[in-house]
Design a protein around this motif. Structure first.
Motif, PDB file in Angstrom:
ATOM      1  N   SER A 129       0.575  -1.104   0.121  1.00 22.81           N
ATOM      2  CA  SER A 129       0.126   0.010  -0.038  1.00 22.81           C
ATOM      3  C   SER A 129       0.927   1.443   0.025  1.00 22.81           C
ATOM      4  O   SER A 129       1.877   1.604   0.962  1.00 22.81           O
ATOM      5  CB  SER A 129      -0.903  -0.018   1.320  1.00 22.81           C
ATOM      6  N   PHE A 130       0.742   2.056  -1.038  1.00 24.33           N
ATOM      7  CA  PHE A 130       1.296   3.353  -1.043  1.00 24.33           C
ATOM      8  C   PHE A 130       0.727   4.278  -2.237  1.00 24.33           C
ATOM      9  O   PHE A 130      -0.159   3.581  -2.934  1.00 24.33           O
ATOM     10  CB  PHE A 130       2.927   3.219  -1.569  1.00 24.33           C
ATOM     11  N   HIS A 131       0.847   5.550  -2.313  1.00 24.03           N
ATOM     12  CA  HIS A 131       0.331   6.243  -3.161  1.00 24.03           C
ATOM     13  C   HIS A 131       1.029   7.220  -3.914  1.00 24.03           C
ATOM     14  O   HIS A 131       0.341   8.040  -4.591  1.00 24.03           O
ATOM     15  CB  HIS A 131      -1.009   6.922  -2.521  1.00 24.03           C
ATOM     16  N   ASP A 132       2.224   7.568  -3.808  1.00 24.07           N
ATOM     17  CA  ASP A 132       3.078   8.356  -4.372  1.00 24.07           C
ATOM     18  C   ASP A 132       4.559   7.869  -4.127  1.00 24.07           C
ATOM     19  O   ASP A 132       5.054   6.764  -3.505  1.00 24.07           O
ATOM     20  CB  ASP A 132       2.794   9.863  -3.854  1.00 24.07           C
ATOM     21  N   LEU A 133       5.360   8.789  -4.951  1.00 23.19           N
ATOM     22  CA  LEU A 133       6.933   8.444  -4.806  1.00 23.19           C
ATOM     23  C   LEU A 133       7.481   8.329  -3.335  1.00 23.19           C
ATOM     24  O   LEU A 133       8.186   7.306  -3.096  1.00 23.19           O
ATOM     25  CB  LEU A 133       7.765   9.195  -5.595  1.00 23.19           C
ATOM     26  N   THR A 134       6.803   9.190  -2.623  1.00 18.63           N
ATOM     27  CA  THR A 134       7.490   9.243  -1.015  1.00 18.63           C
ATOM     28  C   THR A 134       6.960   8.162  -0.402  1.00 18.63           C
ATOM     29  O   THR A 134       7.857   7.321   0.285  1.00 18.63           O
ATOM     30  CB  THR A 134       6.962  10.448  -0.257  1.00 18.63           C
ATOM     31  N   THR A 135       5.725   7.672  -0.292  1.00 23.35           N
ATOM     32  CA  THR A 135       5.339   6.519   0.331  1.00 23.35           C
ATOM     33  C   THR A 135       5.807   5.172  -0.330  1.00 23.35           C
ATOM     34  O   THR A 135       6.074   4.255   0.380  1.00 23.35           O
ATOM     35  CB  THR A 135       3.650   6.630   0.458  1.00 23.35           C
ATOM     36  N   PHE A 136       5.920   5.175  -1.553  1.00 26.70           N
ATOM     37  CA  PHE A 136       6.349   4.074  -2.258  1.00 26.70           C
ATOM     38  C   PHE A 136       8.017   3.822  -1.573  1.00 26.70           C
ATOM     39  O   PHE A 136       8.059   2.755  -1.028  1.00 26.70           O
ATOM     40  CB  PHE A 136       6.455   4.338  -3.618  1.00 26.70           C
ATOM     41  N   LEU A 137       8.592   4.795  -1.535  1.00 28.48           N
ATOM     42  CA  LEU A 137      10.061   4.527  -1.117  1.00 28.48           C
ATOM     43  C   LEU A 137       9.991   4.206   0.505  1.00 28.48           C
ATOM     44  O   LEU A 137      11.038   3.377   0.736  1.00 28.48           O
ATOM     45  CB  LEU A 137      10.992   5.718  -1.095  1.00 28.48           C
ATOM     46  N   GLN A 138       8.941   4.655   1.056  1.00 25.69           N
ATOM     47  CA  GLN A 138       9.011   4.313   2.571  1.00 25.69           C
ATOM     48  C   GLN A 138       8.498   3.028   3.006  1.00 25.69           C
ATOM     49  O   GLN A 138       8.668   2.114   4.001  1.00 25.69           O
ATOM     50  CB  GLN A 138       7.815   5.163   3.247  1.00 25.69           C
ATOM     51  N   VAL A 139       7.979   2.464   1.870  1.00 25.73           N
ATOM     52  CA  VAL A 139       7.765   0.962   1.928  1.00 25.73           C
ATOM     53  C   VAL A 139       8.634  -0.142   1.457  1.00 25.73           C
ATOM     54  O   VAL A 139       9.129  -1.071   2.024  1.00 25.73           O
ATOM     55  CB  VAL A 139       6.359   0.571   0.989  1.00 25.73           C
ATOM     56  N   TYR A 140       9.357   0.283   0.424  1.00 26.59           N
ATOM     57  CA  TYR A 140      10.162  -0.341  -0.811  1.00 26.59           C
ATOM     58  C   TYR A 140      11.392  -0.546   0.159  1.00 26.59           C
ATOM     59  O   TYR A 140      11.992  -1.588   0.148  1.00 26.59           O
ATOM     60  CB  TYR A 140      10.554   0.812  -1.673  1.00 26.59           C
ATOM     61  N   ASP A 144       9.073  -1.618 -11.303  1.00 26.35           N
ATOM     62  CA  ASP A 144       9.032  -2.130 -10.067  1.00 26.35           C
ATOM     63  C   ASP A 144       7.746  -3.083  -9.783  1.00 26.35           C
ATOM     64  O   ASP A 144       6.949  -2.614  -9.358  1.00 26.35           O
ATOM     65  CB  ASP A 144       9.030  -1.168  -8.827  1.00 26.35           C
ATOM     66  N   PRO A 145       7.650  -4.242 -10.673  1.00 25.77           N
ATOM     67  CA  PRO A 145       6.304  -4.607 -10.941  1.00 25.77           C
ATOM     68  C   PRO A 145       5.722  -5.307  -9.824  1.00 25.77           C
ATOM     69  O   PRO A 145       4.463  -5.358  -9.604  1.00 25.77           O
ATOM     70  CB  PRO A 145       6.783  -5.747 -12.004  1.00 25.77           C
ATOM     71  N   ALA A 146       6.365  -5.604  -8.715  1.00 22.45           N
ATOM     72  CA  ALA A 146       5.850  -6.311  -7.425  1.00 22.45           C
ATOM     73  C   ALA A 146       5.063  -5.095  -6.823  1.00 22.45           C
ATOM     74  O   ALA A 146       4.001  -5.352  -6.096  1.00 22.45           O
ATOM     75  CB  ALA A 146       6.842  -6.919  -6.663  1.00 22.45           C
ATOM     76  N   TYR A 147       5.310  -3.848  -7.007  1.00 23.23           N
ATOM     77  CA  TYR A 147       4.797  -2.696  -6.078  1.00 23.23           C
ATOM     78  C   TYR A 147       3.767  -2.129  -7.232  1.00 23.23           C
ATOM     79  O   TYR A 147       2.633  -1.692  -6.726  1.00 23.23           O
ATOM     80  CB  TYR A 147       5.909  -1.781  -5.864  1.00 23.23           C
ATOM     81  N   PHE A 148       4.015  -1.903  -8.487  1.00 21.80           N
ATOM     82  CA  PHE A 148       3.235  -1.303  -9.477  1.00 21.80           C
ATOM     83  C   PHE A 148       2.234  -2.019  -9.917  1.00 21.80           C
ATOM     84  O   PHE A 148       1.421  -1.857 -10.596  1.00 21.80           O
ATOM     85  CB  PHE A 148       4.103  -0.495 -10.442  1.00 21.80           C
ATOM     86  N   ARG A 149       2.083  -3.408  -9.674  1.00 22.24           N
ATOM     87  CA  ARG A 149       1.158  -4.401  -9.908  1.00 22.24           C
ATOM     88  C   ARG A 149       0.989  -4.571 -11.396  1.00 22.24           C
ATOM     89  O   ARG A 149      -0.163  -4.297 -11.950  1.00 22.24           O
ATOM     90  CB  ARG A 149      -0.334  -3.974  -9.349  1.00 22.24           C
ATOM     91  N   GLY A 150       1.992  -4.533 -12.190  1.00 23.32           N
ATOM     92  CA  GLY A 150       1.911  -4.576 -13.589  1.00 23.32           C
ATOM     93  C   GLY A 150       3.459  -5.130 -14.085  1.00 23.32           C
ATOM     94  O   GLY A 150       4.423  -4.596 -13.851  1.00 23.32           O
ATOM     95  N   TYR A 151       3.505  -6.333 -14.827  1.00 20.72           N
ATOM     96  CA  TYR A 151       4.638  -6.669 -15.458  1.00 20.72           C
ATOM     97  C   TYR A 151       4.639  -6.227 -16.844  1.00 20.72           C
ATOM     98  O   TYR A 151       3.920  -5.358 -17.243  1.00 20.72           O
ATOM     99  CB  TYR A 151       4.867  -8.160 -15.201  1.00 20.72           C
ATOM    100  N   LEU A 152       5.474  -6.828 -17.767  1.00 19.40           N
ATOM    101  CA  LEU A 152       5.703  -6.260 -19.084  1.00 19.40           C
ATOM    102  C   LEU A 152       4.366  -6.020 -19.879  1.00 19.40           C
ATOM    103  O   LEU A 152       3.939  -5.397 -20.582  1.00 19.40           O
ATOM    104  CB  LEU A 152       6.963  -7.051 -19.841  1.00 19.40           C
ATOM    105  N   ASN A 153       3.677  -7.413 -19.931  1.00 19.95           N
ATOM    106  CA  ASN A 153       2.570  -7.481 -20.867  1.00 19.95           C
ATOM    107  C   ASN A 153       1.511  -6.490 -20.159  1.00 19.95           C
ATOM    108  O   ASN A 153       0.592  -5.688 -21.159  1.00 19.95           O
ATOM    109  CB  ASN A 153       1.861  -8.849 -20.412  1.00 19.95           C
ATOM    110  N   GLU A 154       1.255  -6.129 -18.857  1.00 23.43           N
ATOM    111  CA  GLU A 154       0.288  -5.287 -18.610  1.00 23.43           C
ATOM    112  C   GLU A 154       0.594  -3.925 -18.650  1.00 23.43           C
ATOM    113  O   GLU A 154      -0.224  -2.920 -19.091  1.00 23.43           O
ATOM    114  CB  GLU A 154       0.256  -5.290 -16.841  1.00 23.43           C
ATOM    115  N   ASN A 155       1.891  -3.467 -18.937  1.00 24.09           N
ATOM    116  CA  ASN A 155       2.341  -1.943 -19.276  1.00 24.09           C
ATOM    117  C   ASN A 155       2.212  -2.045 -20.857  1.00 24.09           C
ATOM    118  O   ASN A 155       1.604  -0.949 -21.214  1.00 24.09           O
ATOM    119  CB  ASN A 155       3.810  -2.149 -18.849  1.00 24.09           C
ATOM    120  N   MET A 156       2.390  -2.861 -21.471  1.00 22.83           N
ATOM    121  CA  MET A 156       2.074  -2.810 -23.027  1.00 22.83           C
ATOM    122  C   MET A 156       0.476  -2.596 -23.185  1.00 22.83           C
ATOM    123  O   MET A 156       0.169  -1.912 -24.142  1.00 22.83           O
ATOM    124  CB  MET A 156       2.667  -4.242 -23.741  1.00 22.83           C
TER     125      MET A 156
END
Ligand SMILES: [Zn+2]
Length: 352
Positions: free
Chosen positions: A54-65, A280-292
């Motif tokens: 759970s995160f919602h922007d770059l700052t909260t992403f880095l706080q989890v990552y 960062d697919p485990a965090y952004f919930r999308g691997y390459l196919n989902e991005n395409m």
């Protein structure tokens, strides 16, 4: 063939994925248990089966990552992380991956540099043997640490030049311009490393940073960097030198308010070697196919299937592989195009 099936079947290369960003909650739980460690706060906050952070922007992403990385302790752990990502990539018909890793995120907490590199390389070797997928390592420096720490890390990497094909720069770009690391990258180039560098989306002074990356650091590639759309002069230099951009639509849409599809496709249509990647697919919930798929299904972009193939042609073209291997993958794409498009090469996707 419907659009998701077309994207699935398309032979692909991934050039912008952070191994540390491939740590799924499930694998993190497994590694915490194996190492008798308490769960990091982000995992403690999920229930036993929660599969997304759970995160919602770059700052909260880095706080989890960063706290999550504490579960990575042994070479076995790093190997398992590489195998986990490569298994998923292989299932998505990704043929070649160039994998970022951040040694300083581990050495700063006491994990020896060789443990990280040997672990990741062992994982790559295992996946290559089992799956036939091609992969290599790119070492990134954390730009929010000092240039001295980056230089010391570069020195640590010299005995591993046979398994690290290039160096990059990532993490928080604010007040950390490319020029801060000019001496580090100059030495890296002298040591024979290829060079890439994050120029994150919508950062302050982004065009100045992109200019430094191209003209001062003399990068071979740029990660993200799609704000270059605002500078015809920099685009022209980029094209002259054949420098590619590794764009990441889903992560763009999470750390900024837009996934930058318009910019990515405009750059493609202007002849820039832009590619699509998962970051960062485990965090952004999308691997390459989902991005395409994110890019291809945007109604206002009118992306053609030929353009989707072109994105992958760019990826293999700017990948850091032997010319033999590149030609092999490009021929695979030609064959895919012939089989799937035939005379329908200019077909517009939307509504098809
Ligand atoms: Zn990245």
């Amino acid at each position: 063939m419907d659009l998701p099936s077309f994207i699935s079947a398309l032979p692909k290369a991934e050039l912008h994925v952070h191994l540390e960003g491939c740590l799924t909650p499930g694998l993190a739980r497994t590694l915490a248990a194996r190492n008798n460690l308490p769960l990091p706060p982000s995992l403690s906050a999920l229930d036993q089966t929660g599969s997304s952070y759970s995160f919602h922007d770059l700052t909260t992403f880095l706080q989890v990552y960063y706290p999550n990385l504490s579960v990575l302790q042994t070479a076995h752990d790093f190997a398992d992380l590489a195998i986990s990502y490569l298994t998923t990539a292989h299932a998505q018909n990704v043929k070649h991956c160039e994998l970022f890793f951040d040694p300083q995120a581990h050495t700063a907490r006491g994990v020896p540099f060789p443990t990280v590199v040997r672990g990741y390389q062992a994982g790559i070797n295992t996946a290559q043997r089992a799956l036939g997928i091609s992969a290599s390592l790119i070492m990134c420096f954390l730009r929010d640490h000092s240039a001295e720490f980056a230089m010391a890390t570069l020195m640590d990497s010299l005995p591993f030049k046979d398994v690290i094909i290039g160096v990059g720069l990532d993490s928080d770009e604010r007040d950390n311009p490319p020029s801060k690391f000019a001496a580090v990258f100059q030495r890296a180039a002298k040591e024979g490393f290829l060079i890439t560098m994050h120029c994150d989306i919508d950062q302050p002074d982004t065009l100045t940073h992109i200019g430094q990356a191209i003209n001062e650091i003399q990068v071979d590639r740029i990660d993200h960097g799609t704000n270059i759309i605002d500078s015809p002069e920099l685009i022209s230099t980029l094209k002259q030198r054949g420098i590619g951009l590794t764009a990441c639509p889903i992560s763009n849409g999470i750390v900024t308010d837009d996934f930058k599809g318009k910019e990515i496709i405009e750059l493609l249509r202007q002849g820039v070697r832009v590619t699509v990647n998962s970051d960062d697919p485990a965090y952004f919930r999308g691997y390459l196919n989902e991005n395409m798929l994110k890019l291809a299904s945007a109604a206002d972009l009118n992306v053609t299937r030929k353009e989707l193939i072109h994105l992958q042609r760019n990826a293999f073209t700017i990948s850091w592989i032997s010319s033999w291997k590149r030609n092999h993958f490009l021929q695979m794409l030609d064959e895919f195009e012939r089989l799937t498009l035939g005379s329908e090469a200019t077909q517009v996707l939307n509504g098809v």
